[in-house]
Design an enzyme around this catalytic site. Sequence first.
Site, PDB file in Angstrom:
ATOM      1  N   HIS A  29      -7.930  -0.245  -2.709  1.00 53.60           N
ATOM      2  CA  HIS A  29      -7.233   0.018  -1.454  1.00 53.60           C
ATOM      3  C   HIS A  29      -5.775   0.399  -1.728  1.00 53.60           C
ATOM      4  O   HIS A  29      -4.987  -0.429  -2.177  1.00 53.60           O
ATOM      5  CB  HIS A  29      -7.310  -1.254  -0.590  1.00 53.60           C
ATOM      6  CG  HIS A  29      -6.660  -1.118   0.753  1.00 53.60           C
ATOM      7  ND1 HIS A  29      -5.517  -1.809   1.085  1.00 53.60           N
ATOM      8  CD2 HIS A  29      -7.003  -0.382   1.833  1.00 53.60           C
ATOM      9  CE1 HIS A  29      -5.177  -1.503   2.337  1.00 53.60           C
ATOM     10  NE2 HIS A  29      -6.064  -0.651   2.804  1.00 53.60           N
ATOM     11  N   HIS A  71       0.588   5.805   3.454  1.00 56.78           N
ATOM     12  CA  HIS A  71      -0.208   5.078   4.444  1.00 56.78           C
ATOM     13  C   HIS A  71       0.249   5.318   5.870  1.00 56.78           C
ATOM     14  O   HIS A  71      -0.550   5.514   6.783  1.00 56.78           O
ATOM     15  CB  HIS A  71      -0.197   3.571   4.183  1.00 56.78           C
ATOM     16  CG  HIS A  71      -0.972   2.817   5.228  1.00 56.78           C
ATOM     17  ND1 HIS A  71      -0.392   2.321   6.382  1.00 56.78           N
ATOM     18  CD2 HIS A  71      -2.289   2.550   5.330  1.00 56.78           C
ATOM     19  CE1 HIS A  71      -1.324   1.753   7.121  1.00 56.78           C
ATOM     20  NE2 HIS A  71      -2.491   1.884   6.517  1.00 56.78           N
TER      21      HIS A  71
HETATM   22 CA    CA Z   1      -6.635   3.664   4.539  1.00 55.61          CA
END
Ligand code: CA
Length: 338
Positions: A29, A71
Amino acid sequence: MFKLFSFILIFVSILVPFQSAADKIVIAHRGASGYLPEHTLEAKAMAYGMGSHYIEQDVVMTKDDQLIVLHDITLDRTTDVSDQYPNRARDDGRYYSIDFTLEEIRGLKAGEGFRLVDGQKIQSYENRFPMGASSFSIPTLEEEIQLIQGLNASTGNNIGIYPEIKQPEFHRNEGKDISSAVVALLKKYGYTTKQDKVFLQTFSFAELEIIKNDILPAAGIELNLIQLVGSESSYPWMFEPSGMDILAELADGIGPEKGLVISRLSTENNLQITRLVERAHSAGLQVHPYTYRLDPGQVPGYAKSFEDLLYKHYFEADVDGLFTDFPDRAVKFLESSL
Ligand code: CA
């Protein structure tokens, strides 16, 4: 007889698409973001070296239509943009990547995420890589694909990518078709069939429809598509008994928030596994929940440890893969479960 046998095989394989640890995957992630600043090439190289099966990219666009790996649609949380460009915030006080050129963004210092408290930068995860230390920058999506494909060439592995189209409606309102740009780049780098190691993800069902029905056919390619789901309230119909069957007409899998797989109301003695994975599997959809972290306070109370959390999700709830900031721990966990 043969027909009956193959029917049973198909039936069983639909009911239990993935059972063994060998078939389950670890998705890094934002890279190995538990150890190095998220979405830096350093965090991606570390995730690669840790044996992750897929490495995630969040993708946003710059003013000059370049795709970068970031992000947020803003630069505030992970860069020094407010120090370098104090006058470039919008009225809401935020610095949008879409207002900056790639050259300007390349000059920003990236680092561990922080929040502002009384004007002071406070590191969001205090046990992680020290905020402000060393030297990092924001990569383009193309640079990151080249890094991962380069490592695939030099190591002989075939590690996948997992790009997310961030806030497609925001980009469209700003006059930018981010999905078409991402699909064109994926095609350029050889991702053109569902056998290629890429999952393309987004939270927007409307965008998923556009990608599936318009953008992919126009590009003449196919890709595995993942519908992200943050909560039941975002798309209530997906949680109806027929929801996953409807979704399966467009998507190949779902990426639910992990509380949608095992309820947050669970306790050690009363694990509440929802119907979501079962329904998704019967519809032929893979399930890759997010986000598994071992920072203080991040392991839910129903799990005795981070590894117990992984066990409950991988094997009791039977998810096919998961997004974690600590891919080394999930890789080791799956290897020990073989
Ligand atoms: Ca993502």
